[in-house]
Design a protein around this motif. Structure first.
Motif, PDB file in Angstrom:
ATOM      1  N   ASP B 154      -3.029  56.990   0.515  1.00 45.22           N
ATOM      2  CA  ASP B 154      -2.547  58.357   0.281  1.00 45.22           C
ATOM      3  C   ASP B 154      -2.148  59.032   1.594  1.00 45.22           C
ATOM      4  N   THR B 155      -3.004  58.907   2.588  1.00 47.81           N
ATOM      5  CA  THR B 155      -2.687  59.508   3.891  1.00 47.81           C
ATOM      6  C   THR B 155      -1.413  58.901   4.459  1.00 47.81           C
ATOM      7  N   LEU B 156      -1.312  57.595   4.373  1.00 49.17           N
ATOM      8  CA  LEU B 156      -0.121  56.934   4.895  1.00 49.17           C
ATOM      9  C   LEU B 156       1.130  57.360   4.141  1.00 49.17           C
ATOM     10  N   GLU B 157       1.000  57.501   2.818  1.00 44.77           N
ATOM     11  CA  GLU B 157       2.159  57.900   2.010  1.00 44.77           C
ATOM     12  C   GLU B 157       2.649  59.281   2.432  1.00 44.77           C
ATOM     13  N   LYS B 158       1.696  60.196   2.666  1.00 45.95           N
ATOM     14  CA  LYS B 158       2.055  61.531   3.149  1.00 45.95           C
ATOM     15  C   LYS B 158       2.820  61.442   4.462  1.00 45.95           C
TER      16      LYS B 158
END
Lengths: 331, 331, 331, 331
Positions: B154-158
């Motif tokens: 999720d963090t990477l996607e952001k």
């Protein structure tokens, strides 16, 4: 204030609010002196005023603000490691110097010896721990211990505008209990990492630790480092840019003993502490226009009660507060 | 380039000269690939193109320049430690996280275990060595390993604007030879420093290592960190300022394995490397108006031949050159 | 007593006085149980009777004397390391075995891992610390974990005249908290010092630790070792002389954890202890005609409260007393 | 031979066959001198005859046999640690002595310092490594360094029947390169483990290392230790039984540097080596009637080419051969 230009004077007046705030913050942070204790192993340090807290900030344009007990004279202790490192880099060159001491942080206490045994060759990990600092002291330029120590004083004289004195009582007191330093020095000598005899290296090292300064002195040196070796008030280059940058990097990664990582995280400005309770900080220029000292500044702090890692307890807290409020972090 | 604003496009054109220089520097530095070797212990990494060198820089206004083999897809390896650390800090808070891993550099190899035995309690020294990263992986938010790993994605996607994929072949390959990591994980479990089972912590950790990226991806993340968590192109805050600052400090003091001190001295920008040969760099804004990217930038580098410390050999040399020429150092 | 010859029976009667003395000494030494504590880290051991102290001595001619709580069944724990080491030496040869584990004492706690990291290659220092014992367990003869464990039981069956049982509750209890042992095993696997998978090596090792014995069992094994591998009552050679000698030497230098030096100094007979509170001692023949058991004997002691080093507190004190009175020292 | 009784003379004649064998074995083992190298770090030792191998055995009844270069005079080096340890035990008592040095083997090289840093308090692990030996030297009885050294010579005079001399050239040579020993001594002084000044402790320690002996001298001391402190030829007790036993135990567990475990396994007799190539061995009485010297004996060996651990290469091989043939092992 006497060495400042007219313009700086003007700037300083407008800085009155900053001075007021700093005064307030010092009062707020005095309580943290109780979280530390004066260094015990050096008898002469034991009798400092445990509750003192003083600070001095000098900005790019010469503006000076002070707070708390800013006039106390104290000994540099490990802060002198910065001066000897720069002196050797200037005299011998950076690569010659780094062949004799690496610039890697260790996570170990400052007087630790075991890494010298574990890793071959026994090159000290960095010049901010005692092993590295003793090696560096031995490589100061000069053929005798007197000449070597004079070379270090020369650098300080250039930076401070006066030749500082050695507190002989502190020096004598430290020499009597310097067994861990002697152990390190003998180990380094065995590995070929001292240019002079063990006794001489220790004498130079302990003398440099006993040099007397004030927080204003530390702020002056910090300012020159902040400005990459250029003295903004005298318009003179005192240190080569490469050496100033290298020194700031070493201060940030290794300067606050084995709490350097946390200090980098929560203060974020290159600093060096000493067990007498001093901290010298160099704040490079930043883009944040709205904050005071955005063109860079030097800071000197003094509070003799030190924490477990060996850093001034209240000094660290005060710097953290100033850094948060005035955006001193390089990150 | 597609996500950039009109103005950024314009700026980019004027940046043509920068691109040309970068291209030239990459060619000059390819020779240093011969000073490293592809990581041997992970079979799937052994077969990378040893001579590749690629770089991407993204500036504050969205300008992108690239050089060399900039399109190769590779696995993040240790660079992922930055993402998991930020994810846990965001989910659990900074103080909760730092109670489980300190942020002190060690001077030890990344997979070293002895400090966990020497110091009680056996809290990992920092989240950039394997011990700390495994602890951090176990504390990712979520009740299962799947949820924990999803939180990291999720963090990477952001940050990337796309959900990255895991290279299953690399993951499987690493798992087979992950004995040192298992040893660390069991030691940490014994000391209470894992939130999940050993097997799960290792699975999450090795999966995050096997996430696929390009140098442009790394540059994007570096840019957000450079801007204190704010994405300058989308005008969105992706990371809290305190966490971005903390992360950059940890990258500077601990990010380049046990060569972090030298990298801080000679490059001076917060960076994290991985054994696949990637380096992610965050360059905070500086005052030097005359230099390109003075408003900050992110840099991604890839060159799979790594040096003794585990850092991309040519990548480090190239970054040092760029830093000297374009004043990237925070000091 | 049932397995003893007629002559031994006769001798035993005259040994009545010895039995009386031993009984008295046990009573005298029960107070030292308060100087230790039952092992905490293995839940099933925590509930032993902290005040128990039992002993059994079997002499060359089969005479048996016992004292205190001599009938308690307990698990071998580290005493089993002696059996696995001898089994591997017999199956693979001494030099093959010593290439996989040295026989040097370390001064470190039994579950220490750091020496494996410090010294390359990471060969365990001796088979009496956990690292060495796990390696040895993996090299037991056989293609599966079941065959390997059976080989160890075969040796015990030869020595005891019965096939001992495994305490499944203790085994299960230990496996749950065996993280330090798993860490060691993974480290050893990475270095090529395990013949089987980590899981299997740990299973064999923990099963051997959970084998149930009495002090009489330990005394029997001790007697065979005392007699250089020859069973004086059955007139059979159970162990090759070279392996019996080697094993006794390793027991003397490494058998009592990191208190082996003091135990050698003040007891002076090859011994191996376990954290369950057992001690197995082999007393080689001596010239002192006037003392009981001068033709050699085996001793088993049990008292579950262990001292800081991991040795039975009262057991060590009792053995020291017996050794002083009956001249058991090899020196 | 002059100090032997008539009966011993007679016995010696019958020992002719033993002498012949020993002579043969010495010739056979000379080839192993090529597996070692003369100590390099002490200049005066570098010039010894690398191919020399000499041995002397003295039995309970005074029978003496010699082989090879048995008349070479060499310095005791670490063998002197046995004498100083016994002297301090006699003067101060065993428990006083063991409070200042433990008797645990370490597995570390003899001049290692790191364990002093790792374990608090920094009590040396045993008196056979340099740290322990320097502590012991400082606690020799007497108010000055001269008195302390004289006390050690007194013990030697009692044991040898003559007051030995110091090789001043070796002493001076060692002092110049004694940095590791000075490092240890300063560390010990810092921890309160020296009774005198660092300089004095090192002087005493290095002087004791430079005491000159022959293999016959070593055999004489070994014999007294073998007989628990009783001199079988003069019928005098020279050392208390408890101290002789303790010393033999320390020799067996710690006497052959970090090869003590293997030496115990394959020779099995309490021994102490020195880097000059000497080994002193005490063989306690055994029951094996059929073997020579079953009533105990002392052995001195000299061959200056030392192996990696610091022990005489050919000396160890020769002792292993003698032990196997004549059953010298205590196990």
């Amino acid at each position: 204030m006497d060495r400042m230009s007219k313009d700086a004077q003007a700037e300083f007046e407008t800085c009155g609010e900053c001075a007021a705030r700093l005064h307030h913050w010092v009062e707020q942070h005095k309580k943290y002196t109780s979280e530390g204790k004066c260094a015990e192993y050096i008898p002469a340090l034991r009798y400092a005023n445990q509750e003192a807290l003083g600070v001095c900030i000098i900005g790019y344009d010469g503006e000076i603000i002070k707070g708390g007990e800013a006039d106390i004279v104290f000994t540099m202790q490990s802060i002198s490691k910065v001066i000897s490192f720069m002196t050797v880099c200037m005299a011998r060159g950076i690569s010659y110097t780094l062949e004799r001491t690496d610039v890697e942080p260790t996570g170990d206490p400052y007087n630790s010896i075991m890494r010298l045994e574990l890793k071959k060759p026994a090159r000290p990990f960095n010049p901010m721990i005692n092993a590295g600092a003793i090696t560096v002291a031995s490589f100061l330029p000069g053929g005798t211990k007197e000449e070597k120590f004079a070379a270090l004083l020369d650098t300080l004289e250039k930076l401070l505008g006066r030749r500082p004195t050695v507190n002989e009582k502190v020096y004598t007191s430290e020499k009597k209990t310097a067994h861990y330093n002697f152990a390190l020095a003998h180990f380094l000598k065995a590995g070929g990492y001292l240019e002079c005899e063990v006794e001489d290296a220790i004498e130079i090292y302990l003398k440099q630790c006993a040099i007397e300064v004030t927080v204003e002195d530390l702020a002056k040196i910090g300012l020159v480092l902040a400005c990459d070796g250029f003295h903004p008030l005298t318009n003179k280059r005192l240190l080569p840019l490469e050496i100033a940058r290298l020194t700031k990097a070493v201060m940030l990664t290794c300067g606050m003993y084995n709490a350097s990582g946390k200090f980098a995280a929560f203060v974020g400005a290159p600093s060096k502490s000493g067990v007498s309770g001093g901290i010298m900080t160099a704040v490079p220029p930043r883009q944040h226009k709205a904050t005071p000292f955005h063109n860079g500044c030097g800071i000197g702090v003094y509070s003799p009660a030190i924490d477990e890692a060996g850093n001034s307890a209240a000094g660290v807290k005060l710097l953290q507060h100033i850094s948060t409020k005035w955006e001193l972090s390089v990150f």
